[in-house]
Design a protein around this motif. Sequence first.
Motif, PDB file in Angstrom:
ATOM      1  N   ILE A 254       0.830  -1.203   0.000  1.00 21.29           N
ATOM      2  CA  ILE A 254       0.000   0.000   0.000  1.00 21.29           C
ATOM      3  C   ILE A 254       0.865   1.254   0.000  1.00 21.29           C
ATOM      4  O   ILE A 254       0.594   2.225  -0.733  1.00 21.29           O
ATOM      5  N   VAL A 255       1.900   1.280   0.821  1.00 19.96           N
ATOM      6  CA  VAL A 255       2.783   2.448   0.888  1.00 19.96           C
ATOM      7  C   VAL A 255       3.477   2.669  -0.449  1.00 19.96           C
ATOM      8  O   VAL A 255       3.613   3.818  -0.911  1.00 19.96           O
ATOM      9  N   GLN A 256       3.901   1.600  -1.095  1.00 18.81           N
ATOM     10  CA  GLN A 256       4.492   1.747  -2.425  1.00 18.81           C
ATOM     11  C   GLN A 256       3.480   2.299  -3.415  1.00 18.81           C
ATOM     12  O   GLN A 256       3.795   3.196  -4.204  1.00 18.81           O
ATOM     13  N   ALA A 257       2.251   1.758  -3.394  1.00 24.18           N
ATOM     14  CA  ALA A 257       1.229   2.219  -4.335  1.00 24.18           C
ATOM     15  C   ALA A 257       0.856   3.675  -4.095  1.00 24.18           C
ATOM     16  O   ALA A 257       0.466   4.384  -5.029  1.00 24.18           O
ATOM     17  N   ALA A 258       0.969   4.140  -2.849  1.00 25.39           N
ATOM     18  CA  ALA A 258       0.599   5.513  -2.513  1.00 25.39           C
ATOM     19  C   ALA A 258       1.468   6.536  -3.231  1.00 25.39           C
ATOM     20  O   ALA A 258       1.068   7.702  -3.375  1.00 25.39           O
ATOM     21  N   GLU A 259       2.630   6.137  -3.696  1.00 30.32           N
ATOM     22  CA  GLU A 259       3.525   7.065  -4.379  1.00 30.32           C
ATOM     23  C   GLU A 259       2.977   7.507  -5.732  1.00 30.32           C
ATOM     24  O   GLU A 259       3.355   8.559  -6.237  1.00 30.32           O
ATOM     25  N   HIS A 260       2.081   6.693  -6.318  1.00 30.51           N
ATOM     26  CA  HIS A 260       1.591   7.037  -7.659  1.00 30.51           C
ATOM     27  C   HIS A 260       0.087   6.864  -7.810  1.00 30.51           C
ATOM     28  O   HIS A 260      -0.438   6.891  -8.929  1.00 30.51           O
ATOM     29  N   ASP A 261      -0.629   6.675  -6.692  1.00 38.72           N
ATOM     30  CA  ASP A 261      -2.066   6.454  -6.776  1.00 38.72           C
ATOM     31  C   ASP A 261      -2.760   7.226  -5.662  1.00 38.72           C
ATOM     32  O   ASP A 261      -2.447   7.044  -4.477  1.00 38.72           O
ATOM     33  N   ASP A 262      -3.698   8.099  -6.017  1.00 38.78           N
ATOM     34  CA  ASP A 262      -4.350   8.963  -5.036  1.00 38.78           C
ATOM     35  C   ASP A 262      -5.156   8.174  -4.012  1.00 38.78           C
ATOM     36  O   ASP A 262      -5.186   8.535  -2.830  1.00 38.78           O
TER      37      ASP A 262
END
Length: 279
Positions: A254-262
């Motif tokens: 989730i933290v990784q995805a947060a870098e490019h997904d609102d």
Amino acid sequence: MSLLIPSLPDLDSHWLRVAHHLGARPDTADPHPGSGGHTRSGPVTTADGGPGWLRIWCAPRSDGAVWEGPALAAHLFDEHVPRPTLLAEATWDGEDDDRWAVQAHLYERLPAPPLSPGPALHQAPDLPEQWWEDLAGAVASIGGVPPHPERRVLDQGYVHRIPDVLPEFAGEDLTVGHWETAHGDLHWANLTAAPLRIIDWEGWGTAPAGFDAALLYLYSLPVPEVARRVHAEFAALLDTPAGRLARLAVAAEIVQAAEHDDAHARLEPHVRRHLAHLL
């Protein structure tokens, strides 16, 4: 079944074309776009007059575990794992752009939409006790299927790299002691009610024990009352060293995805607060 069609990115036209190829009548001229623009889905009427749901998606290749996921799931998981019935599928490569391949799945149409438009929950759904019992039984049945040697949700290498994303957990023993079969994407946009159905089976495979419960729990955190219910339902999976490790793995994703997904960026603060408790 194989079909040659023009190159991407005109997925709207491809969706209409493959509907006719499968003998279905489109019930909309405007199929729903999915995350990242690589999918289209919408209602159709099947060749025998029944309600169907057609989903197409594109990727850089037309083979491998993800492409085989729905058909294998239909073969390996029994009636204790409630899924939409897969009626037909088709796979093809672009004639003008061989970087892309497209796959279509025609399913029975479900009577109820997913419980959330996105993976994370933002309001509490009204779910009967039987739904929770059925979900717990489905997760247990999925985990009871012998691991497939060629399918992985994630591997030990990824788990060992968790401190790259969550440095506060550096120095911990992150060796997975038990692997089991998981849906791999068990969040609220992949669940329906009345009746319970679990959708999107492209990515199922082996994961750390408790992974599905951990993923559903972390995507429930914005609604504390539902998060508490998920935790209570799956405490036997979550409140163990294996469950803690599964939660760390999901949190890192989730933290990784947060870098490019609102949407994941909005979920990240809830996950960070949960990680403080795991420390």
